[in-house]
Write an enzyme that holds these catalytic residues in place. Structure first.
Site, PDB file in Angstrom:
ATOM      1  N   GLN A   7       0.878  -1.111  -0.023  1.00 23.13           N
ATOM      2  CA  GLN A   7       0.080   0.150   0.053  1.00 23.13           C
ATOM      3  C   GLN A   7       1.167   1.253  -0.033  1.00 23.13           C
ATOM      4  O   GLN A   7       1.407   1.583   1.043  1.00 23.13           O
ATOM      5  CB  GLN A   7      -0.786   0.212   1.088  1.00 23.13           C
ATOM      6  CG  GLN A   7      -1.939  -1.257   1.302  1.00 23.13           C
ATOM      7  CD  GLN A   7      -2.918  -1.326   0.114  1.00 23.13           C
ATOM      8  OE1 GLN A   7      -3.757  -0.635   0.165  1.00 23.13           O
ATOM      9  NE2 GLN A   7      -2.516  -2.267  -0.735  1.00 23.13           N
ATOM     10  N   ALA A  16     -11.857   1.968   3.831  1.00 21.06           N
ATOM     11  CA  ALA A  16     -11.098   1.418   3.151  1.00 21.06           C
ATOM     12  C   ALA A  16     -10.078   2.133   2.363  1.00 21.06           C
ATOM     13  O   ALA A  16     -10.253   3.362   2.213  1.00 21.06           O
ATOM     14  CB  ALA A  16     -11.492   0.229   2.162  1.00 21.06           C
ATOM     15  N   HIS A  17      -8.963   1.626   1.604  1.00 19.37           N
ATOM     16  CA  HIS A  17      -8.059   2.164   0.910  1.00 19.37           C
ATOM     17  C   HIS A  17      -8.594   3.118  -0.344  1.00 19.37           C
ATOM     18  O   HIS A  17      -9.509   2.696  -0.911  1.00 19.37           O
ATOM     19  CB  HIS A  17      -6.985   1.482   0.451  1.00 19.37           C
ATOM     20  CG  HIS A  17      -7.226   0.361  -0.289  1.00 19.37           C
ATOM     21  ND1 HIS A  17      -6.427  -0.686  -0.687  1.00 19.37           N
ATOM     22  CD2 HIS A  17      -8.532  -0.060  -1.059  1.00 19.37           C
ATOM     23  CE1 HIS A  17      -7.148  -1.660  -1.345  1.00 19.37           C
ATOM     24  NE2 HIS A  17      -8.183  -1.408  -1.429  1.00 19.37           N
ATOM     25  N   ASN A  18      -8.143   4.309  -0.423  1.00 22.58           N
ATOM     26  CA  ASN A  18      -8.567   5.270  -1.503  1.00 22.58           C
ATOM     27  C   ASN A  18      -9.828   5.806  -1.514  1.00 22.58           C
ATOM     28  O   ASN A  18     -10.492   6.112  -2.432  1.00 22.58           O
ATOM     29  CB  ASN A  18      -8.261   4.583  -2.917  1.00 22.58           C
ATOM     30  CG  ASN A  18      -6.834   4.229  -2.889  1.00 22.58           C
ATOM     31  OD1 ASN A  18      -6.380   3.215  -2.804  1.00 22.58           O
ATOM     32  ND2 ASN A  18      -5.943   5.450  -3.352  1.00 22.58           N
TER      33      ASN A  18
END
Length: 345
Positions: free
Chosen positions: A202, A243-245
């Site tokens: 990540q 969560a990511h992004n």
């Protein structure tokens, strides 16, 4: 019930709220309380009609309420069209937490070389500040908290005890991070080769705006490539997973146990009720409210209130409805045939 660390007067309270009042301007005010529990040196408030029954018997020094209820108030009153907002503003006057802060670095804290500290910073017991960190003026890092390498924390932001801010995170001014939250942990990224999973590093970070609050034990994952972005004045309750992004627009609020999957964009002034789930790669426009326990699997392009969960009912009724739900497709087909036959006739 709350108590002030120093005495205020009724005139001070009214001036802070910018409202007129009736009563003794020099009346000492030492705290806030409910209508039922308030003492003669405390201010109470009425923001919910369900508690109107307690107004007639309150012993408060004054009551903060809507003008429509003013004539029924037996004690001095402070009238506002939004008394709950007034209560929020008054609560800041009686918060004892900032008074307890001890400025400087506690002897048990670990501060790496290359850290930049603003003025009046408080780093409490057993906190860890890694290299390259920048802490703005009046930042408080609570006991046992960790600020990862190269992170930047804006002025007047408070990390309560045992907060984890991972490397390369940017947090704006006047933020509040409650105990146990993790900002900038790895997103859930894996590729499968048919036999096992391979972790995707990540590489992004987390960027949070000003006046953001994150509740206890919530997680905001770092981006896989770009950053996860949390806008200004976003309020995030406890046990929320972002969560990511993901992008959250300014002034949005997320209640407890909300889960947002990767790369979803939530607009400004949105409200997500408790237990709401958003699938990944969606776009939620500005001004959307999603009621509790709803699952959103498609983008929303029109502001308004959306729901998908059903309210609780008796188990007997639920079992009947569950059977009927399975029959909906067959019923729809039979109805379509009937309509077709009627048109043919």
């Amino acid at each position: 019930m709350t108590h002030a660390s120093h005495d205020l007067t009724l005139a001070d309270i009214a001036r802070h709220l910018d409202v007129a009042f009736e009563g003794d301007a020099n009346q000492p005010i030492r705290g806030l309380a409910t209508l039922k529990e308030a003492a003669p040196d405390q201010v109470a408030f009425l923001a919910n009609r369900a508690y109107l029954k307690d107004l007639a018997t309150t012993k408060a020094a004054a009551v903060l309420l809507h003008p429509e209820h003013g004539k029924n108030c037996p004690v001095p009153r402070l009238e506002m069209t939004n008394p709950y907002l007034g209560y929020a503003k008054l609560s800041q006057l009686f918060d004892p937490l900032p008074v307890r802060d001890v400025l400087g670095v506690h002897p048990t804290a670990v501060v790496a070389e290359g850290v930049t500290l603003g003025v009046d910073v408080s780093i409490q017991a057993h906190a860890v500040i890694e290299t390259g960190v920048v802490l703005g003026d009046r930042v408080v890092v609570g006991a046992g908290s960790i600020v990862g390498a190269d992170s930047v924390i804006g002025e007047s932001t408070r990390l309560h005890a045992n907060v984890t801010v991972c490397h390369g995170v940017v947090i704006g001014k006047r933020g509040i991070l409650q105990s146990g939250c993790v900002i900038g942990g790895d997103g859930f990224g894996f590729a499968h080769d048919g036999a096992k999973w391979h972790k995707i590093a990540q590489l992004g970070g987390v960027v949070m705006g000003d006046d953001v609050e994150v509740g206890s034990c919530s997680s905001i994952d770092r981006g896989a490539l770009g950053d996860t972005v949390i806008g200004n004045d976003v309020k995030i309750d406890s046990q929320v997973q972002i969560a990511h992004n993901v992008t959250i627009g300014d002034h949005s609020a997320l209640a407890g146990c909300v889960g947002i999957a990767g790369s979803t964009k939530v607009g400004k002034h949105c409200m997500l009720g408790g237990g709401v789930g958003l699938s990944g790669h969606l776009t939620i426009c500005d001004g959307v409210q999603v009621t509790g326990m709803s699952l959103v699997t498609n983008s929303i392009h029109e502001p308004g209130v959306y729901s998908s969960g059903t309210g609780a009912m008796s188990n007997t009724q639920w079992r009947k409805n569950a059977v009927r739900f399975k029959q909906l497709d067959d019923i729809a087909k039979r109805l379509a045939r009937m309509e077709k036959n009627q048109r043919a006739e």
